[in-house]
Scaffold this active site. Structure first.
Site, short mmCIF file in Angstrom:
data_model
loop_
_atom_site.label_atom_id
_atom_site.label_comp_id
_atom_site.label_asym_id
_atom_site.label_seq_id
_atom_site.Cartn_x
_atom_site.Cartn_y
_atom_site.Cartn_z
CG HIS B 180 28.54 -19.60 -8.86
ND1 HIS B 180 29.09 -17.29 -9.56
CD2 HIS B 180 28.34 -19.22 -8.31
CE1 HIS B 180 28.44 -17.39 -8.14
NE2 HIS B 180 27.20 -18.40 -7.48
NE ARG B 224 26.56 -17.37 -1.42
CZ ARG B 224 25.54 -16.58 -1.23
NH1 ARG B 224 25.38 -15.40 -0.95
NH2 ARG B 224 24.52 -17.38 -1.62
CB CYS B 228 25.45 -21.54 -1.97
SG CYS B 228 25.97 -19.80 -3.04
#
Lengths: 148, 267
Positions: B180, B224, B228
């Site tokens: 990201h 989440r 990750c």
């Protein structure tokens, strides 16, 4: 006035709150994580490259990047011998003339050329493994598909 | 010369075709997201969450209805939109799930071990935390995200979250920014938004927690973060730890001001 302006600009340029150092972050992570399967706590310890990349937001100075890259390249040990084994250059009979991707080879092995070795004719590929000796470079491209 | 002109024209045409193809794929992904957001099963989790919120549990046999999520005991309206924030009684910054865990242990008298035994559920068996998150987050729909940013502990938390976002570790040498951190990245059908930039963080954070179509599960932000890190091949973060809360805080602070539209639907 100029000095005040510069001081104000410098103040505004500062982050809202001082960020912890990578060493602080490592300590926090050591406290906040637990081993999971093969992922042991040692994985959280940064090596030199990770630390430089973290501190420079993945943008180390060009000279540093070059030195790091050279160091990392030295750690890659290439396997001895032939990287692709003894398999002949494959040709996809469904698409004559097309080059076959490395991953596709597995799907079309039964269809690849057997070469011009008479011993291969009419035999299932499983009974006649393709080897460099049996199918030298001159046999590719050749024209007889193996029987499925 | 003619050959050169032809080659240039061909290259331009191919590049144009590739761009058009990418745009088409992007539009189709957008259309798919629109379709799954209509009639999301998240509502079912909200209903289940409401029942759990009101259900007496634990040694004290009380419900969570007196839990203070930052707006006063039992006040749910707009509470989620103002999290994470600093809670004086716990002397730390908490996100929704961490605060719920706090209420389960203090109000209901449950042990942390029991309350965190199964924080992430499955398609067939959602967890209590997931359903409660769905119900509480839904009470902030239409409100602006406004996490706590004034208290020194809150500033410290956001700064830690930012540092963690860029912190490389693990066998695969990953940080959050590895996936990201660059515009235009995608994995399969999933965009990889640059979450430290407000324009990318806003639409994403404003729809979590969410129903995940590919796994038929309702998933939360704690999940989440956990998943990750799993994909980064690190050890597992503790549920509700300072690390996971700081990351959630950093992302929500980056998305500040966006209108909350969740619980949403993910691919």
């Amino acid at each position: 006035m100029k000095t005040w302006g510069a001081a104000l600009a410098a103040l505004l340029a500062l982050p809202a709150w001082a960020e912890p150092t990578p060493a602080d972050v490592q300590k926090i992570m050591q406290r906040d994580f637990h081993p999971h399967g093969q992922a042991a706590m040692e994985r959280l310890a940064q090596d030199g490259v990770q630390r430089v990349c973290t501190e420079t937001r993945d943008k180390p100075p060009a000279e540093v990047a070059k030195a790091l890259e050279a160091d990392q390249m030295k750690t890659i040990a290439f396997p001895a011998g032939n990287l692709i084994g003894n398999i002949a250059v494959p040709v996809d009979h469904r698409h004559p003339g097309a080059r076959v991707g490395r991953l596709q080879v597995l799907n079309i092995i039964p269809e690849i050329h057997r070469g011009d070795d008479p011993a291969s004719q009419g035999r299932h590929p499983d009974e006649f493994p393709v080897t460099a000796e049996r199918c030298p470079a001159r046999c590719a491209p050749c024209s007889r598909p193996g029987r499925r | 010369m003619r050959a050169l002109a032809f080659a240039v024209a061909l290259t331009a045409a191919l590049a144009g075709a590739r761009t058009a193809q990418a745009q088409d794929a992007s539009k189709e992904i957008q259309r798919y997201r629109q379709m799954i957001s209509e009639g999301s099963p998240a509502e079912l989790f909200e209903l289940e969450g409401e029942a759990l919120w009101k259900k007496p549990q634990g040694p004290k046999s009380v419900s969570l209805e007196k839990c203070d999520l930052g707006r006063g005991p039992g006040v749910l309206k707009g509470a989620y939109a103002r999290l994470p924030r600093y809670f004086k009684d716990a002397e730390r910054v908490m996100d929704l799930e961490t605060r719920l865990l706090y209420c389960m242990t203090t109000l209901q008298g449950r042990s942390p071990e029991e309350a965190t035994k199964r924080v992430f559920g499955t398609a067939d068996n959602p967890s209590e935390m997931e359903s409660l998150s769905a119900y509480i987050a839904a009470q902030s729909r239409g409100m602006k995200l406004d996490p706590g940013l004034a208290h020194p502990k809150e500033k410290e938390s956001v700064a830690l979250g930012r540092a963690l976002y860029f912190h490389r570790a693990g066998a695969w040498d990953f940080s959050c920014a590895s996936c990201h951190g660059e515009e235009g990245k995608r994995i399969r059908m999933q965009d990889l938004p640059v979450l430290y930039k407000p324009e990318y963080a806003r639409p994403i954070v404003a729809t979590w927690p969410a129903y995940r179509v590919s796994t038929s599960q309702f998933v939360t932000l704690q999940w989440r973060m956990n998943d990750c890190y799993r994909q980064m091949r690190t050890p597992e973060p503790n549920f509700g730890s300072e690390t996971t809360v700081a990351l959630i805080h950093f992302l929500t602070a980056t998305a500040k001001g966006e209108t909350y539209r969740g619980p949403g639907s993910k691919r």
